[in-house]
Scaffold this motif. Sequence first.
Motif, PDB file in Angstrom:
ATOM      1  N   ASP A 149       0.975  -1.190  -0.083  1.00  0.00           N
ATOM      2  CA  ASP A 149      -0.370  -0.287  -0.235  1.00  0.00           C
ATOM      3  C   ASP A 149       0.792   1.193   0.269  1.00  0.00           C
ATOM      4  OD1 ASP A 149      -2.553  -1.652   0.768  1.00  0.00           O
ATOM      5  OD2 ASP A 149      -2.231  -1.816   2.634  1.00  0.00           O
ATOM      6  N   ALA A 150       2.197   1.268   0.793  1.00  0.00           N
ATOM      7  CA  ALA A 150       2.283   2.229   0.386  1.00  0.00           C
ATOM      8  C   ALA A 150       3.444   2.149  -0.618  1.00  0.00           C
ATOM      9  CB  ALA A 150       4.016   2.323   2.104  1.00  0.00           C
ATOM     10  N   LYS A 151       3.861   1.101  -1.176  1.00  0.00           N
ATOM     11  CA  LYS A 151       4.050   1.684  -2.772  1.00  0.00           C
ATOM     12  C   LYS A 151       4.054   2.219  -3.254  1.00  0.00           C
ATOM     13  CE  LYS A 151       7.306  -1.048  -3.894  1.00  0.00           C
ATOM     14  NZ  LYS A 151       7.872  -2.566  -4.716  1.00  0.00           N
ATOM     15  N   ARG A 152       2.463   2.066  -3.804  1.00  0.00           N
ATOM     16  CA  ARG A 152       1.076   2.247  -4.475  1.00  0.00           C
ATOM     17  C   ARG A 152       1.013   4.259  -4.697  1.00  0.00           C
ATOM     18  NH1 ARG A 152      -4.784   1.726  -3.956  1.00  0.00           N
ATOM     19  NH2 ARG A 152      -4.042  -0.020  -2.021  1.00  0.00           N
ATOM     20  N   GLU A 172       8.467  20.877  -2.375  1.00  0.00           N
ATOM     21  CA  GLU A 172       8.858  19.714  -1.343  1.00  0.00           C
ATOM     22  C   GLU A 172       7.587  18.738  -1.501  1.00  0.00           C
ATOM     23  OE1 GLU A 172      10.221  24.174   0.830  1.00  0.00           O
ATOM     24  OE2 GLU A 172       7.623  23.431   1.046  1.00  0.00           O
ATOM     25  N   LEU A 173       7.801  17.851  -0.526  1.00  0.00           N
ATOM     26  CA  LEU A 173       7.198  17.046   0.392  1.00  0.00           C
ATOM     27  C   LEU A 173       6.791  17.126   1.330  1.00  0.00           C
ATOM     28  CD1 LEU A 173       5.225  14.628  -0.740  1.00  0.00           C
ATOM     29  CD2 LEU A 173       6.979  13.135  -0.203  1.00  0.00           C
ATOM     30  N   ARG A 192       8.229  17.968   7.054  1.00  0.00           N
ATOM     31  CA  ARG A 192       8.516  18.042   5.764  1.00  0.00           C
ATOM     32  C   ARG A 192       9.400  16.509   5.645  1.00  0.00           C
ATOM     33  NH1 ARG A 192      12.891  22.405   3.425  1.00  0.00           N
ATOM     34  NH2 ARG A 192      14.228  20.933   4.080  1.00  0.00           N
ATOM     35  N   MET A 193       9.318  15.964   4.755  1.00  0.00           N
ATOM     36  CA  MET A 193       9.382  14.743   4.439  1.00  0.00           C
ATOM     37  C   MET A 193      10.867  15.079   2.558  1.00  0.00           C
ATOM     38  SD  MET A 193       8.169  10.860   2.478  1.00  0.00           S
ATOM     39  CE  MET A 193       6.833  11.561   3.259  1.00  0.00           C
ATOM     40  N   TYR A 232      13.100   5.467  -0.244  1.00  0.00           N
ATOM     41  CA  TYR A 232      13.309   6.419   1.540  1.00  0.00           C
ATOM     42  C   TYR A 232      12.054   6.993   1.236  1.00  0.00           C
ATOM     43  CZ  TYR A 232      13.422  11.022   4.426  1.00  0.00           C
ATOM     44  OH  TYR A 232      13.650  11.759   5.407  1.00  0.00           O
ATOM     45  N   VAL A 233      11.399   7.357   0.440  1.00  0.00           N
ATOM     46  CA  VAL A 233       9.758   8.112   0.802  1.00  0.00           C
ATOM     47  C   VAL A 233       8.633   6.733   1.117  1.00  0.00           C
ATOM     48  CG1 VAL A 233       7.880   8.961  -0.986  1.00  0.00           C
ATOM     49  CG2 VAL A 233      10.438   9.672  -1.303  1.00  0.00           C
ATOM     50  N   GLU A 234       9.261   5.351   0.666  1.00  0.00           N
ATOM     51  CA  GLU A 234       8.100   4.492   0.849  1.00  0.00           C
ATOM     52  C   GLU A 234       8.440   3.884   1.764  1.00  0.00           C
ATOM     53  OE1 GLU A 234       9.665   1.785  -4.005  1.00  0.00           O
ATOM     54  OE2 GLU A 234       9.409   1.331  -2.253  1.00  0.00           O
TER      55      GLU A 234
END
Length: 305
Positions: A149-152, A172-173, A192-193, A232-234
């Motif tokens: 789900d996180a990857k999606r 920015e994210l 802030r990611m 990292y984002v996942e």
Amino acid sequence: MGAQLRVYKRRIRSVTATKKITKAMEMIAAARIVKAQRQVAASMPYAGELNRAVTAVATGSNTKHPLTTEVEAPTRAAILLITSDRGLAGGYSSNALKAAEKLTERLRGEGKEVDTYIVGRKGVAYYGFRERKVVDSWTGFTDSPTYADAKRVAGPIIEAVTTETAEGGVDELHIVFTEFVSMMTQNPVENRMLPLSLDKVQKEEGTKDEILPLFDFEPSAEDVLDALLPRYVESRIYNALLQSAASEHAARRRAMKSATDNAGDLIKSLSRLANAARQAEITQEISEIVGGSSALADANAGSDK
């Protein structure tokens, strides 16, 4: 009086049935909190090592990359908001929505356009009712998220981060989720990611004063960062989903416990009213019997004369 007593008894049966439901939901939520806590703990080592790897690459090279490089004049930001799919969890979703609203106002006050991504039906319904634009949304897994789900969720967000702003990308994210502190405390937070703050990562990992070894990067530092960016984002999104799930279950358990307690109090109050109505009905019946007996005695005495 008989009709009033029937009303009280009907309400007692209704509230008793509701109490059974809320008690069951409280127990289910309590059981799911334990599982969610274990998943959060299990995800931490991987996330920590990934942060160390990113820090090592970023400090060991001068490569400019969306993962670590600040944009001089950012004009566009993305917000990932995590809410719940279901209600009956107190102020869980509403608190996250308020935090997202404050963040959106702040970013717009800084002159940035905001793209919103939402996880959870509550957030989707909130923005849909107000006819606000949502870039993408995901539902159906907030109470038990998986890494898939996180990857999606991460897919379109990573694409936006790696795309130029002029072509619809973002500088920015930010992520808004509910941090699980304890069974009684869950705090909505916004982080802030990207771009990644290396000082913050080093402080969180306890490596701020640690001397990192020198690395050679093959084929290049930029390629290494390209490979680390999606992971990292996942990882960050997965951890946020797990913490939000634990917070949702804790909030629902607390809300259902309060509902169960209130139902018990209401049953006691209705029982007292029902008993009072029954006593009044019995008293009235006795009075009618006594009155009828007296009238009959008077009638018999009159006929004897």
